[in-house]
Write an enzyme that holds these catalytic residues in place. Structure first.
Site, mmCIF file in Angstrom:
data_model
loop_
_atom_site.group_PDB
_atom_site.id
_atom_site.type_symbol
_atom_site.label_atom_id
_atom_site.label_comp_id
_atom_site.label_asym_id
_atom_site.label_seq_id
_atom_site.Cartn_x
_atom_site.Cartn_y
_atom_site.Cartn_z
ATOM 1 N N GLU A 249 76.413 39.561 38.797
ATOM 2 C CA GLU A 249 75.634 40.275 37.775
ATOM 3 C C GLU A 249 76.435 41.469 37.255
ATOM 4 O O GLU A 249 76.981 42.224 38.058
ATOM 5 C CB GLU A 249 74.310 40.831 38.331
ATOM 6 C CG GLU A 249 73.248 39.812 38.615
ATOM 7 C CD GLU A 249 72.002 40.427 39.185
ATOM 8 O OE1 GLU A 249 71.712 41.615 38.897
ATOM 9 O OE2 GLU A 249 71.312 39.748 39.963
ATOM 10 N N GLU B 50 70.521 40.994 46.796
ATOM 11 C CA GLU B 50 70.384 42.457 46.890
ATOM 12 C C GLU B 50 69.364 42.937 47.918
ATOM 13 O O GLU B 50 68.245 43.371 47.586
ATOM 14 C CB GLU B 50 70.042 43.034 45.524
ATOM 15 C CG GLU B 50 71.105 42.790 44.504
ATOM 16 C CD GLU B 50 70.862 43.564 43.233
ATOM 17 O OE1 GLU B 50 69.838 44.253 43.128
ATOM 18 O OE2 GLU B 50 71.700 43.478 42.343
#
Ligand code: GCO
Length: 469
Positions: free
Chosen positions: A375, A169
């Site tokens: 995720e 990320e």
């Protein structure tokens, strides 16, 4: 659909995910040096209740117990991250073999129980030593130091680990870790480490560019150091525009938005297509990053899969005729009563699971690339009562997202796996231990006792049956 069939097929990867700083603790043990999150979390007001990852879930000492939880869960895949400052305390140069040994023990424990390790090389906890040396991602040197670190890890663990993830990320550790403000007062401080205030947006995008270079050189270092064929991917949390209504005009609007929403045009565009979005560069103008000759080729490495983190999404609609809006889409603001889980940004938008997969395949044109949801999960206001946590709200959230994943698979999109975030309640960054994302409850009042929640039993049944129950 026959309700008993394994709608995800026989080869779907079912797993759980965690990250080093959020669960390990033992921040000063085994030769580990401070990371930027050790430093940042000690700053006044940086983390809710002044929490830090100093102890976290004490996974460093209890990893065998946590592996037993995965065995009970029936998952065969585990995504975790490696702490750079356990491996190279100075960020470069000397290798701390005790740090390598911890991950060797962890990986051997997983393999002994038939669980495949998926190792993220960077999940935000970079060595404070590199922040002190050159300001972390503000320097192009960070990209090279990351690649050297990646080579060191793969050289030592590549005989056991074949699934590697470079970064987790970029938006969160760059665009939430660096912000434009008053450089002298360092205010307003960004919500993530290193929490650096810069003068111009261009400096944030330049740091973002350095992270992309780290991914590119990191991919090359992994492949050069691995003693066997391996899988390499990037994990990102692209913002996902969802058509308010699934009709041609609103779908077109969502596709137009995908390139311009969040940092998509500056992260997955260069990584997956080899170029920044021209629309984004035009929007950034003078604030765009400096791109040196060869950079884009470095960034655009061949990948074996894309790791998609998805929690929420944003609704868009077609442009009203004659509105003068040439962006090709309009945002649909969420009403204040819109369903949300226990984080301000965690609105329940299950279709983001489907549209995120579809956008990567169709809108970005990478239908060739296998996708893993690396995720998905939610914080909920869990209560331990009589030794149990009946988190039916988390089950509701997860069931809706997995149904959307089931749709993507049924429609032939290359969705190959799902890692639930997270196995354990853990250190939720600026929210500390005040937010619980685990399917296992951590009793912080009672020696970090692990208590599987109802969602743990629900997920175990999904994994066992290979479908959404
Ligand atoms: C992220 C991080 C995780 C978070 C989780 C909940 O996606 O932000 O990878 O470390 O804890 O997403 O916010």
């Amino acid at each position: 659909m026959n309700l008993t069939e394994r709608s995800f097929g026989q080869t779907f990867t079912w797993g759980v995910a965690t990250s080093a700083y959020q669960i390990e603790g033992a921040v000063a043990e085994g030769g580990r040096s401070p990371s930027v999150w050790d430093h940042f979390s000690q700053l006044e007001g940086a983390v809710l209740n002044g929490d830090t990852g100093a102890v976290a879930c004490d996974h460093y000492h209890r990893y065998l117990d946590d592996i037993q939880l995965m065995v009970q869960l029936g998952v065969k895949h585990y995504r975790f991250s490696i702490a750079w400052s356990r491996i190279m305390p100075e960020g470069r140069g000397p290798v701390n073999e005790a740090g390598v040994d911890f991950y060797r023990r962890l990986v051997d424990g997983l393999l002994d129980h038939g669980i495949t390790p998926h190792a993220t090389l960077f999940h935000w906890d970079s060595p404070q030593a590199l922040e002190d040396r050159y300001g972390s991602w503000r320097s192009r040197e960070m990209a090279q130091d990351f690649a050297d670190y990646a080579g060191v890890v793969v050289g030592r663990l590549g005989d056991r680990v074949t699934h590697w993830i470079t970064l987790n990320e970029i938006f969160c550790f760059i665009h939430m870790g660096y912000g434009v403000g008053d450089v002298l007062t360092q205010q307003p401080r960004p919500p993530h480490a290193p929490g650096t205030v810069v003068e111009r947006l261009q400096e944030v995008w330049q740091a973002s560019h350095h992270a992309l270079l780290a991914h590119g050189w990191g991919c090359q270092a992994i492949r050069a150091a691995s003693p066997q064929p391996c899988q390499v991917s990037l994990v990102d949390n692209p913002m996902v525009p969802v058509p308010m209504i699934e009709s041609p005009e609103h779908i077109e609007a969502a596709k137009n938005a995908f390139e311009l929403v969040g940092t998509n045009g500056g992260v997955i565009w260069p990584v997956l297509t080899g170029r920044y979005s021209e629309k984004l560069l035009a929007q950034l103008g003078e604030e765009a990053p400096e791109i040196l000759p060869g950079d884009l080729e470095t960034i655009h490495q061949p990948l074996d899969s894309f790791g998609f983190n998805v929690y929420s999404g944003c609704y868009v609609r077609a442009v009203e005729a004659g509105s003068g809006n040439d962006a090709g889409f309009e945002w649909v603001d969420l009403p204040k009563g819109y369903p949300r889980m226990h984080m301000p940004w965690l609105q329940v938008v299950p279709e983001a699971m489907y549209w995120g997969v579809r956008h990567v395949g169709e809108t970005l044109g990478r239908g060739d690339l296998p996708i893993f949801v690396t995720e998905n999960g939610c914080a909920a206001q869990d209560e331990l009562r009589d030794g149990a946590v009946w988190d039916t709200d988390r089950i509701f959230y997860l069931r809706q997202y997995l149904r959307a994943a089931e749709r993507a698979v049924a429609e032939g999109f290359p969705l190959r796996g799902y890692f639930l975030w997270s196995l354990l309640d853990n250190f939720e960054w600026a929210y500390g231990y005040g937010r619980r994302f685990g399917i296992v409850y951590l009793d912080y009042e009672d020696d970090l006792k692990r208590v599987p929640k109802a969602s743990f039993d629900w997920y175990r049944e999904c994994v066992r049956q290979g479908r959404v129950v």
